[in-house]
Scaffold this active site. Sequence first.
Site, PDB file in Angstrom:
ATOM      1  N   SER A  28      10.794 -27.610 -76.196  1.00  0.00           N
ATOM      2  CA  SER A  28       9.554 -28.199 -75.323  1.00  0.00           C
ATOM      3  C   SER A  28       8.377 -28.163 -76.293  1.00  0.00           C
ATOM      4  O   SER A  28       8.260 -28.649 -77.225  1.00  0.00           O
ATOM      5  CB  SER A  28       9.371 -27.501 -74.196  1.00  0.00           C
ATOM      6  N   ASP A  88      16.135 -33.370 -67.134  1.00  0.00           N
ATOM      7  CA  ASP A  88      15.201 -32.607 -67.153  1.00  0.00           C
ATOM      8  C   ASP A  88      13.897 -33.084 -66.474  1.00  0.00           C
ATOM      9  O   ASP A  88      13.442 -34.151 -66.325  1.00  0.00           O
ATOM     10  CB  ASP A  88      14.697 -32.832 -68.694  1.00  0.00           C
ATOM     11  N   HIS A 106      15.869 -28.360 -68.206  1.00  0.00           N
ATOM     12  CA  HIS A 106      14.825 -27.942 -69.305  1.00  0.00           C
ATOM     13  C   HIS A 106      15.269 -26.404 -69.472  1.00  0.00           C
ATOM     14  O   HIS A 106      14.221 -25.887 -70.572  1.00  0.00           O
ATOM     15  CB  HIS A 106      13.564 -28.231 -68.731  1.00  0.00           C
TER      16      HIS A 106
END
Lengths: 287, 287
Positions: free
Chosen positions: A150, A226, A259
């Site tokens: 991320s 996600d 995620h």
Amino acid sequence: MKPDMERIEQHASFGGRQEVWRHHSRALGCAMKFGIYLPAAALGGQSCPVLYWLSGLTCTEQNFITKAGAQAHAARHGLIVVAPDTSPRGDDVADDPAYDLGQGAGFYLDATQAPWAQHYRMQDYVARELPALVEQHFPAGAARSIAGHSMGGHGALVTALKNPGRYRSVSAFAPIVAPTRVPWGEKAFTAYLGQERQAWRAWDACELMATAQERLPLLIDQGEADEFLANQLRPELLQAACKAANYPLTLRLQPGHGHSYYFIASFLAEHFAHHAAALVDDRSGKG
Amino acid sequence: MKPDMERIEQHASFGGRQEVWRHHSRALGCAMKFGIYLPAAALGGQSCPVLYWLSGLTCTEQNFITKAGAQAHAARHGLIVVAPDTSPRGDDVADDPAYDLGQGAGFYLDATQAPWAQHYRMQDYVARELPALVEQHFPAGAARSIAGHSMGGHGALVTALKNPGRYRSVSAFAPIVAPTRVPWGEKAFTAYLGQERQAWRAWDACELMATAQERLPLLIDQGEADEFLANQLRPELLQAACKAANYPLTLRLQPGHGHSYYFIASFLAEHFAHHAAALVDDRSGKG
């Protein structure tokens, strides 16, 4: 032993040892912690390649070392793994109540704007100070690779692109590939770098791709479920930038995956194999 | 769909799915959560064997599913893995400020003393209510094994010994093997079972070993650097009890290892192989 460095955790793990160290960072002007996994060969004093892992928003040095299952893979490939905290920390370090700005959200850049510029120099820390420290105090060779998740995927891509010759391979899980064009990046870059968008381009992987000076093995996994995919991550922008720059990219969309660290753990073995092919096989070829 | 049951988490993981469910427990008289890993075969509706994991003091259903790296092994062997919370929970459930009594410290027994007897019936929950629930609502076969850590290692041993015919194999990491003779057990048993030590024997693995009605494959790993080894865990007492009862025990002392999930993760693959040999190979033999 190691001046200004204190080992605050150590755990036997897969034949090696997971440690956590605290030290004073000159780049950041505060105390910092990082996790380091030392495989059996490193405990025996043998020089090992190093994989740097950069974590995402809200994380500390703990998330990756406790949740990813990385030690099994590091042990198998004989890699040292270094996982720093995600920002400067402390009562005298600027902060913001939001989860996506300030402490826990350093974005791996060197800030230019008040009040952030004083401590928020994470690029200097992860690309220079931390590797120098690791290579001085541990049996770490000069072969380095870098990966992240991320915000840390953004950090891995940008750090590799901005520092040609320093890394052998790069990979990311659900990276922020175009921070100048998504809300997380626009908010952070406005604060850390100022209103002038021209200055943001030096910290955006899609922008940097156009002038990349080397071609590193690049692997990206992205979960199709996600929640941040369409709004913050937008891997199609990196795909287009890589195509335009003729930069080889392996981008895998993983159905059903979100995620979280469940996603990372599921594919981390393949990321370690990706990096080991660049770090270990190459080293063997020289031996 | 599943009355009185609510799925509160779901994560794609190693080709299967890690879920967390909340339900009302009749045995405990409160809402409870458990983690369940469903391998790909189970998601496809195929009946799979089940490994129950019992966690240690202070843990919830989260610790094992986030820190042990269990999903990779469960996926490889095609096992469902069920990880319940460690005690009844809630504002109206008796508790104690100490970490080793009350909520988070149920010791997998059925309490007889006030104020604990009303809700603290963890043995009834883990040995009967939870398996019935799992076998009703998920593609879970009747082949079960059980494992645990520390207080949960005690729970796994005692549950297997008290319920002959219900489990195919048992294993533990750093179990409390003789709770009637160590401080953690003496404190908890005094509270839950009363001052009369005779009643404690029914919840002590070393005591139960003498009258064991079956011989299950039994694997125990114990870290030699475990801070609780000499005072609370004392594996030599189980070794003596197994020898006296002619109960086959594989006890492995692991140099350098402590009491944490780094220890569990390091050897969990071998525990899964131990259980799969009893659960899956046996099933294949019938097929």
